[in-house]
Design an enzyme around this catalytic site. Sequence first.
Site, PDB file in Angstrom:
ATOM      1  N   GLU A   1       8.048  21.144 -18.979  1.00 49.93           N
ATOM      2  CA  GLU A   1       7.540  20.156 -18.245  1.00 49.93           C
ATOM      3  C   GLU A   1       7.679  20.316 -16.192  1.00 49.93           C
ATOM      4  O   GLU A   1       7.358  19.388 -15.608  1.00 49.93           O
ATOM      5  CB  GLU A   1       8.714  18.782 -18.344  1.00 49.93           C
TER       6      GLU A   1
ATOM      7  N   GLN B   1       0.809  24.492  13.196  1.00 52.90           N
ATOM      8  CA  GLN B   1       1.893  24.732  12.631  1.00 52.90           C
ATOM      9  C   GLN B   1       2.108  24.424  10.769  1.00 52.90           C
ATOM     10  O   GLN B   1       3.175  24.587  10.644  1.00 52.90           O
ATOM     11  CB  GLN B   1       2.976  24.423  13.828  1.00 52.90           C
TER      12      GLN B   1
ATOM     13  N   LYS C   1      18.045  15.127 -29.889  1.00 57.59           N
ATOM     14  CA  LYS C   1      17.101  15.131 -28.878  1.00 57.59           C
ATOM     15  C   LYS C   1      16.854  16.892 -28.520  1.00 57.59           C
ATOM     16  O   LYS C   1      18.229  17.461 -28.251  1.00 57.59           O
ATOM     17  CB  LYS C   1      17.005  14.774 -27.886  1.00 57.59           C
TER      18      LYS C   1
ATOM     19  N   HIS D   1     -10.473  16.981 -28.235  1.00 58.66           N
ATOM     20  CA  HIS D   1     -10.477  15.654 -28.357  1.00 58.66           C
ATOM     21  C   HIS D   1      -8.691  14.765 -28.906  1.00 58.66           C
ATOM     22  O   HIS D   1      -8.885  13.882 -29.175  1.00 58.66           O
ATOM     23  CB  HIS D   1     -11.497  14.469 -29.217  1.00 58.66           C
TER      24      HIS D   1
END
Length: 429
Positions: free
Chosen positions: A291, A323, A284, A156
């Site tokens: 991803e 096709q 960053k 969880h």
Amino acid sequence: MATLWNKGTPCTEKVESFTVGNDRVLDQKLASFDVIGSKAHVSMLESVGLLSTEELKKLISALDDIAAAIKGGDFVLEDGVEDIHSQIELLLTRKLGDIGKKIHSGRSRNDQVLVDIKLFLKDELLKFRSQALELFRVLQELSEKHKGVLLPGYTHTQIAMPSSFGMWFGAYAEALVNDMYMLGGAYKVINRNPLGSAAGYGNSFPLDREMTTRLLDFASPDYNSAAAQMSRGKSEKCTASAIGCLALTLNKFASDCCLFMCPNFGFIHFPDALTTGSSIMPHKKNPDVWELIRAKCNRILSAENEISLLCSNMPHGYHRDYQILKDILFPVLELMHECLEMTAYMLGHIEVNEHILDSELYRHLFTVEEVNRRVLKGTAFRDAYRQVGREVNEGRFQYEGELHHTHIGSIGNLCNDKIAALMTEAAQW
């Protein structure tokens, strides 16, 4: 437009364009397999007396020349030619005259296309087998290398019980074993020869279908000619289902990596050159590769459903609907190859955090260990459970014992050798 079905009454340009669709591009993938199927077909025609030995020699030589052109990148689909099947027959007729026109005796474009697709899909599945085996090898090596490095396990998305990097890597290796069974199952469904089924109802020529089955290395013919044509769509669906299982494995692994790379977790790290940045935030290090693997695998997963919907509600026999199968399946085959390749590439540079559990965040990871320790000392399980739960709620829980996970499949007994043996067996097809 040069077509195999033209009887002298051409379609309008608008109809031709609509019905040909994307075949001129996608059929390039089938060109080499069309040559292979044609060589087997003309060899069989000679054996039953529909071609002379000299005619066969000329056709085989001309087909070999076309195969060489395909391999060398010199084969082109000329303007005004409908597809690669028409192009190959056109080249043979230009070079050999009436002999080239004889190549289509005893077959329809239906079984010609079907044998091309089956040969192509067999080849694709063998390539996926090789890629999956390589990724399996990498994962098993990482599992062994990091089997002693503990990692929090989650249920969880909440801290659950101790795991390890060895278990994490090893779990995905074993998942690939199941994926390999699926690839092998698809291969077995596809590995039957439709050549000679013609338009779906056989042929009055004395064709030797066992011979073409041997020459094309199929396990058996599709015996019933109508059933052979019914395999159109089924072959593609089985392939999509098999690579869908692979995609599901890679999708979940990519999701793990996105989560584990987050600085809030900090479980794994990749060199900066394998991450991307932000146009505004200089700190960053984004997991764009993972991803995109996750997203592309979702696209791959959709293919089986698209194929199922396309092939539903049609009576048996050929329909032009089929096709569109190439438009659905061929692009996702490429995506699957890319995702397998990039996953192995990224794993070649992964670094793991060996000190995750030094953080106080994970002090409750060992509650089950403490419950089990007390049970082994004689406390009933439910009583031990309540005792430890009370200590957690009151902020008093501490665990300083050793981990004793020894049963099959636990962090102390990963059974990587047994998993490797399963993979060896699974890949035997």
